[in-house]
Design a protein around this motif. Sequence first.
Motif, PDB file in Angstrom:
ATOM      1  N   VAL A  43      26.645 -30.971 -43.346  1.00  0.00           N
ATOM      2  CA  VAL A  43      26.738 -30.415 -41.993  1.00  0.00           C
ATOM      3  C   VAL A  43      25.907 -31.267 -41.052  1.00  0.00           C
ATOM      4  O   VAL A  43      24.823 -31.737 -41.408  1.00  0.00           O
ATOM      5  CB  VAL A  43      26.238 -28.954 -41.961  1.00  0.00           C
ATOM      6  N   MET A  44      26.414 -31.475 -39.843  1.00  0.00           N
ATOM      7  CA  MET A  44      25.647 -32.243 -38.866  1.00  0.00           C
ATOM      8  C   MET A  44      25.943 -31.730 -37.463  1.00  0.00           C
ATOM      9  O   MET A  44      26.991 -31.129 -37.219  1.00  0.00           O
ATOM     10  CB  MET A  44      25.970 -33.729 -38.973  1.00  0.00           C
ATOM     11  N   PRO A  45      25.027 -31.947 -36.532  1.00  0.00           N
ATOM     12  CA  PRO A  45      25.273 -31.512 -35.150  1.00  0.00           C
ATOM     13  C   PRO A  45      26.266 -32.442 -34.454  1.00  0.00           C
ATOM     14  O   PRO A  45      26.210 -33.658 -34.623  1.00  0.00           O
ATOM     15  CB  PRO A  45      23.886 -31.600 -34.506  1.00  0.00           C
ATOM     16  N   VAL A  46      27.170 -31.854 -33.712  1.00  0.00           N
ATOM     17  CA  VAL A  46      28.161 -32.613 -32.951  1.00  0.00           C
ATOM     18  C   VAL A  46      28.138 -32.122 -31.515  1.00  0.00           C
ATOM     19  O   VAL A  46      28.257 -30.924 -31.264  1.00  0.00           O
ATOM     20  CB  VAL A  46      29.575 -32.450 -33.539  1.00  0.00           C
ATOM     21  N   SER A  47      27.959 -33.047 -30.589  1.00  0.00           N
ATOM     22  CA  SER A  47      27.939 -32.700 -29.169  1.00  0.00           C
ATOM     23  C   SER A  47      29.163 -33.300 -28.489  1.00  0.00           C
ATOM     24  O   SER A  47      29.347 -34.520 -28.488  1.00  0.00           O
ATOM     25  CB  SER A  47      26.657 -33.232 -28.508  1.00  0.00           C
ATOM     26  N   ILE A  48      30.025 -32.448 -27.963  1.00  0.00           N
ATOM     27  CA  ILE A  48      31.221 -32.903 -27.263  1.00  0.00           C
ATOM     28  C   ILE A  48      31.385 -32.122 -25.961  1.00  0.00           C
ATOM     29  O   ILE A  48      30.953 -30.979 -25.851  1.00  0.00           O
ATOM     30  CB  ILE A  48      32.495 -32.736 -28.118  1.00  0.00           C
ATOM     31  N   GLU A  49      32.000 -32.769 -25.004  1.00  0.00           N
ATOM     32  CA  GLU A  49      32.302 -32.112 -23.734  1.00  0.00           C
ATOM     33  C   GLU A  49      33.769 -31.711 -23.749  1.00  0.00           C
ATOM     34  O   GLU A  49      34.646 -32.571 -23.872  1.00  0.00           O
ATOM     35  CB  GLU A  49      32.013 -33.044 -22.566  1.00  0.00           C
ATOM     36  N   VAL A  50      34.035 -30.438 -23.631  1.00  0.00           N
ATOM     37  CA  VAL A  50      35.399 -29.928 -23.665  1.00  0.00           C
ATOM     38  C   VAL A  50      35.708 -29.222 -22.350  1.00  0.00           C
ATOM     39  O   VAL A  50      35.022 -28.263 -21.981  1.00  0.00           O
ATOM     40  CB  VAL A  50      35.608 -28.962 -24.849  1.00  0.00           C
ATOM     41  N   ASN A  51      36.697 -29.729 -21.663  1.00  0.00           N
ATOM     42  CA  ASN A  51      37.111 -29.165 -20.373  1.00  0.00           C
ATOM     43  C   ASN A  51      35.941 -29.037 -19.405  1.00  0.00           C
ATOM     44  O   ASN A  51      35.790 -28.038 -18.699  1.00  0.00           O
ATOM     45  CB  ASN A  51      37.782 -27.800 -20.589  1.00  0.00           C
ATOM     46  N   GLY A  52      35.084 -30.061 -19.410  1.00  0.00           N
ATOM     47  CA  GLY A  52      33.974 -30.121 -18.465  1.00  0.00           C
ATOM     48  C   GLY A  52      32.729 -29.395 -18.891  1.00  0.00           C
ATOM     49  O   GLY A  52      31.724 -29.399 -18.162  1.00  0.00           O
ATOM     50  N   LYS A  53      32.734 -28.782 -20.088  1.00  0.00           N
ATOM     51  CA  LYS A  53      31.571 -28.036 -20.562  1.00  0.00           C
ATOM     52  C   LYS A  53      31.052 -28.651 -21.858  1.00  0.00           C
ATOM     53  O   LYS A  53      31.816 -28.878 -22.794  1.00  0.00           O
ATOM     54  CB  LYS A  53      31.930 -26.565 -20.778  1.00  0.00           C
ATOM     55  N   ARG A  54      29.751 -28.916 -21.915  1.00  0.00           N
ATOM     56  CA  ARG A  54      29.133 -29.522 -23.082  1.00  0.00           C
ATOM     57  C   ARG A  54      28.889 -28.479 -24.170  1.00  0.00           C
ATOM     58  O   ARG A  54      28.391 -27.399 -23.910  1.00  0.00           O
ATOM     59  CB  ARG A  54      27.816 -30.189 -22.687  1.00  0.00           C
ATOM     60  N   HIS A  55      29.261 -28.826 -25.406  1.00  0.00           N
ATOM     61  CA  HIS A  55      29.054 -27.950 -26.556  1.00  0.00           C
ATOM     62  C   HIS A  55      28.340 -28.732 -27.654  1.00  0.00           C
ATOM     63  O   HIS A  55      28.718 -29.869 -27.952  1.00  0.00           O
ATOM     64  CB  HIS A  55      30.383 -27.440 -27.112  1.00  0.00           C
ATOM     65  N   THR A  56      27.316 -28.139 -28.251  1.00  0.00           N
ATOM     66  CA  THR A  56      26.651 -28.715 -29.410  1.00  0.00           C
ATOM     67  C   THR A  56      26.838 -27.758 -30.572  1.00  0.00           C
ATOM     68  O   THR A  56      26.396 -26.606 -30.520  1.00  0.00           O
ATOM     69  CB  THR A  56      25.157 -28.958 -29.144  1.00  0.00           C
ATOM     70  N   LEU A  57      27.507 -28.235 -31.617  1.00  0.00           N
ATOM     71  CA  LEU A  57      27.885 -27.390 -32.743  1.00  0.00           C
ATOM     72  C   LEU A  57      27.367 -27.972 -34.045  1.00  0.00           C
ATOM     73  O   LEU A  57      27.230 -29.187 -34.190  1.00  0.00           O
ATOM     74  CB  LEU A  57      29.416 -27.279 -32.820  1.00  0.00           C
ATOM     75  N   GLN A  58      27.073 -27.095 -34.988  1.00  0.00           N
ATOM     76  CA  GLN A  58      26.741 -27.506 -36.344  1.00  0.00           C
ATOM     77  C   GLN A  58      28.034 -27.418 -37.164  1.00  0.00           C
ATOM     78  O   GLN A  58      28.536 -26.331 -37.429  1.00  0.00           O
ATOM     79  CB  GLN A  58      25.664 -26.593 -36.938  1.00  0.00           C
ATOM     80  N   LEU A  59      28.567 -28.575 -37.551  1.00  0.00           N
ATOM     81  CA  LEU A  59      29.879 -28.594 -38.178  1.00  0.00           C
ATOM     82  C   LEU A  59      29.866 -29.277 -39.534  1.00  0.00           C
ATOM     83  O   LEU A  59      29.146 -30.258 -39.746  1.00  0.00           O
ATOM     84  CB  LEU A  59      30.883 -29.334 -37.280  1.00  0.00           C
ATOM     85  N   ASP A  60      30.668 -28.741 -40.429  1.00  0.00           N
ATOM     86  CA  ASP A  60      30.974 -29.436 -41.674  1.00  0.00           C
ATOM     87  C   ASP A  60      31.609 -30.776 -41.285  1.00  0.00           C
ATOM     88  O   ASP A  60      32.477 -30.824 -40.403  1.00  0.00           O
ATOM     89  CB  ASP A  60      31.968 -28.581 -42.479  1.00  0.00           C
ATOM     90  N   THR A  61      31.164 -31.847 -41.901  1.00  0.00           N
ATOM     91  CA  THR A  61      31.648 -33.182 -41.510  1.00  0.00           C
ATOM     92  C   THR A  61      33.140 -33.357 -41.776  1.00  0.00           C
ATOM     93  O   THR A  61      33.744 -34.317 -41.284  1.00  0.00           O
ATOM     94  CB  THR A  61      30.877 -34.279 -42.260  1.00  0.00           C
ATOM     95  N   ARG A  62      33.745 -32.429 -42.512  1.00  0.00           N
ATOM     96  CA  ARG A  62      35.186 -32.518 -42.788  1.00  0.00           C
ATOM     97  C   ARG A  62      36.020 -31.778 -41.744  1.00  0.00           C
ATOM     98  O   ARG A  62      37.258 -31.805 -41.806  1.00  0.00           O
ATOM     99  CB  ARG A  62      35.485 -31.942 -44.177  1.00  0.00           C
TER     100      ARG A  62
END
Length: 211
Positions: A43-62
């Motif tokens: 699991v690793m943190p992923v930060s992406i901007e979706v539709n103008g809003k920033r999200h930081t999620l802890q996601l399974d790398t798969r």
Amino acid sequence: MDAANDLHLSRRGVLAAGAASAAVSAVPFAEAQAAVPAAAPSVMPVSIEVNGKRHTLQLDTRTTLLDTLREHLRLTGTKKGCDHGQCGACTVIVNGERINSCLSLAVQHQGDKVTTIEGLGTPDRLHPMQAAFIAHDGYQCGYCTPGQICSAVSVLDEIKRGVPSHVQADITTTAKPTNMEMRERMSGNICRCGAYSNIAEAMADVAGNRA
């Protein structure tokens, strides 16, 4: 007769002994497997901007980008069709380029800007392509429509930026949004209801409004 029986019993004995041997040898192997703990998912943190809003999620790398959008961000407008990159229902726009989100891992998009169908327009303020799809009845069941619209928006942008296609006679010249040009570029988006001609009309409408 006795010799035949002896031979028959001997064959059965060999088979029985072989089966017993296999069973005995399998027990230590099974015990060894059980003794090794299953590896925890990475699991690793992923930060992406979706539709103008920033999200930081802890996601399974798969985790795919598609599942991130649908299951973690609840943006269910992006559809899971084939899950193999063959139908285009999951098309989204990443950093200005359209991609099949089912084929892309979320961890590949650290810091990227993603636009889904929800980010193109709202019911009160539709994107021109959304309005054109409604006006030209560019859908039937609607399942593929979000991917069709995201792809259609990107197609017109590709043509405008001079990205060449397979049907372009001269790739050194700027492509025009002709019917053949748009159909070729949209060929990766499948509509099982067969609304292709209406989709092409909707795109031509928007292309004409841009000219």
